[in-house]
Design an enzyme around this catalytic site. Structure first.
Site, short mmCIF file in Angstrom:
data_model
loop_
_atom_site.label_atom_id
_atom_site.label_comp_id
_atom_site.label_asym_id
_atom_site.label_seq_id
_atom_site.Cartn_x
_atom_site.Cartn_y
_atom_site.Cartn_z
CD GLN A 1 -4.98 -1.71 9.12
OE1 GLN A 1 -5.57 -2.72 9.50
NE2 GLN A 1 -3.70 -1.54 9.31
CB CYS B 1 4.12 2.95 9.51
SG CYS B 1 2.86 3.99 10.27
CB ALA C 1 -0.96 0.00 1.19
CB THR C 2 4.07 2.29 1.56
OG1 THR C 2 3.62 2.13 2.91
CG2 THR C 2 5.00 3.49 1.49
CB THR D 1 10.67 -8.90 -12.81
OG1 THR D 1 11.65 -8.58 -13.79
CG2 THR D 1 10.25 -10.36 -12.95
CG HIS E 1 1.64 -6.76 5.33
ND1 HIS E 1 1.80 -6.35 6.63
CD2 HIS E 1 1.70 -5.65 4.57
CE1 HIS E 1 1.94 -5.03 6.65
NE2 HIS E 1 1.89 -4.59 5.41
CB SER F 1 -1.08 -3.68 2.24
OG SER F 1 0.25 -3.29 2.07
#
Length: 385
Positions: free
Chosen positions: A184, A329, A76-77, A242, A206, A204
């Protein structure tokens, strides 16, 4: 050293364990079908291309988007940076960006960097003590015109869920592109990219039981972005590099299972969250629950114990319980949470704040043990004080 199996993990907002069904798929594309998705001359490349296509479909089905709208990123960042920087760099004048002050640092710091370069001006939205957005004020600033609106789908600290469809409708009515950081929210609450007026959506892996280092930016059909990474012109020239085929396969698989199991899982998670909340409230009369109690993520329990520093509790429980004092973060740097400050909470509540994140692998036994660990820590600290 205690083995990690004996430490209760309740920090699901910072990251989630990878679902074993997802891990199996990742492993297969790391070791068996390890081809490059851009190798068109052999079967290894074909198989990699096929799973990337499948993952696009699986993500699209979860959020009601078109597979063609999905750009794979490292998380996401990167997605947020690509959306904001990629949008701003193709404008011929400084951009006015409307931003919620409780956004993730990826949004805030990207906008701040552009403002510093005089490429953007930030207009701040108003939030209340539940971290809810003032929609009337949002309408007012949109009416004055802007280049971009940034509002998350759900808050990563206090769990407040935002009325994304309403926000998107306001943005659409004033023709303002809308970036929604949904990292989230995806896989926890229903999202509708197609119908909610969202222009860019960040995901994201994870945060929804897929591996770290893989994510996506969903870009509405017809919108263009300047790349921030240059190279082989992969993914419509928007994001070179890639493709992380094992990660992408895992993200797709995780989205597939969230679509099927999200509703049932989140109901069970909410019951456990409520159980822990009730147990803590029964023993700590002045316990404060932060966020919007009627609209928050099922797994979020953000508490503050007035006049007991959160660091003192963490120090006592950290070898048995994984919870946090704030966003991962920024928790490497000990500063008060910008979210709690924007919510205008009292100093002693900010200093006593703890974020507990419950997930699909949490058990009832762990909830009961967590309660006793926190209560024991609080009692010992109160005796010292």
């Amino acid at each position: 050293m205690t083995t990690q199996e004996t430490i209760i993990y309740l920090d699901y907002h910072s990251t989630t364990p990878v679902d074993l069904r997802v891990a199996e798929k990742v492993m297969y594309y790391m070791t068996n079908a390890f081809g490059n998705a851009n190798s068109v001359d052999h079967i290894y490349g074909d198989e990699a291309t096929k799973v990337v296509k499948q993952a696009r479909q699986q993500i699209a089905e979860l959020i009601n988007a078109s597979p063609k709208e999905i750009i794979f990123t490292s998380g996401a960042t990167e997605s947020i940076n690509l959306a904001i920087q990629g949008y701003v760099s193709q404008q011929h004048h400084p951009c006015k960006i409307i931003v919620s002050p409780v956004e993730h640092k990826a949004v805030l710091d990207t906008c701040a960097a552009l403002a510093k370069k005089k490429l953007a001006e930030i207009v701040w939205l108003k939030v209340n003590q539940q971290a809810q957005i003032d929609l009337e004020h949002l309408e007012k600033v949109c009416a004055e015109g802007a280049s971009l609106l940034c509002v998350m789908a759900a808050n990563n600290e206090v769990g407040t869920i935002y009325p994304t469809a309403k926000i998107g409708a306001i943005a659409s009515s004033y023709n303002i592109p809308f970036l929604c950081d949904a990292s989230q929210a995806v896989g926890k609450i229903p999202l509708n990219f197609q119908d909610w007026g969202i222009t860019y959506l960040a995901i994201s892996g994870h945060k929804l039981y897929a591996p770290k280092g893989v994510g996506a930016l969903v870009v509405k059909k017809g919108e263009h972005l300047q790349p921030i990474i240059y190279g082989g012109g992969h993914q419509q020239g928007i994001r070179s590099g890639t493709l992380n085929v094992p990660g992408i396969a895992g993200l797709g698989e995780a989205c597939h299972w969230r679509r099927l199991e999200m509703e049932k899982d989140e109901q069970a998670i909410a019951l456990m969250r409520n159980q822990l909340q009730n147990l803590l409230q029964s023993q700590i009369p002045d316990l404060v629950i932060n966020g919007d109690l009627n609209n928050r993520l099922s797994g979020n329990l953000h508490i503050a114990i007035p006049n007991i520093p959160n660091s003192a509790i963490i120090a006592r429980v950290r070898h048995q319980l994984a919870i946090s004092t704030g966003a991962a973060c920024s928790s490497g740097v000990v500063t008060p949470s910008h979210v709690l400050q924007a919510m205008n909470l009292a100093e002693n509540l900010i200093e006593g704040a703890l974020r507990i994140g419950i997930g699909k692998f949490t058990t009832r036994a762990e909830i009961e043990k967590t309660f006793s660990l926190i209560i024991n820590a609080v009692n010992k600290i109160q005796q010292l004080l």
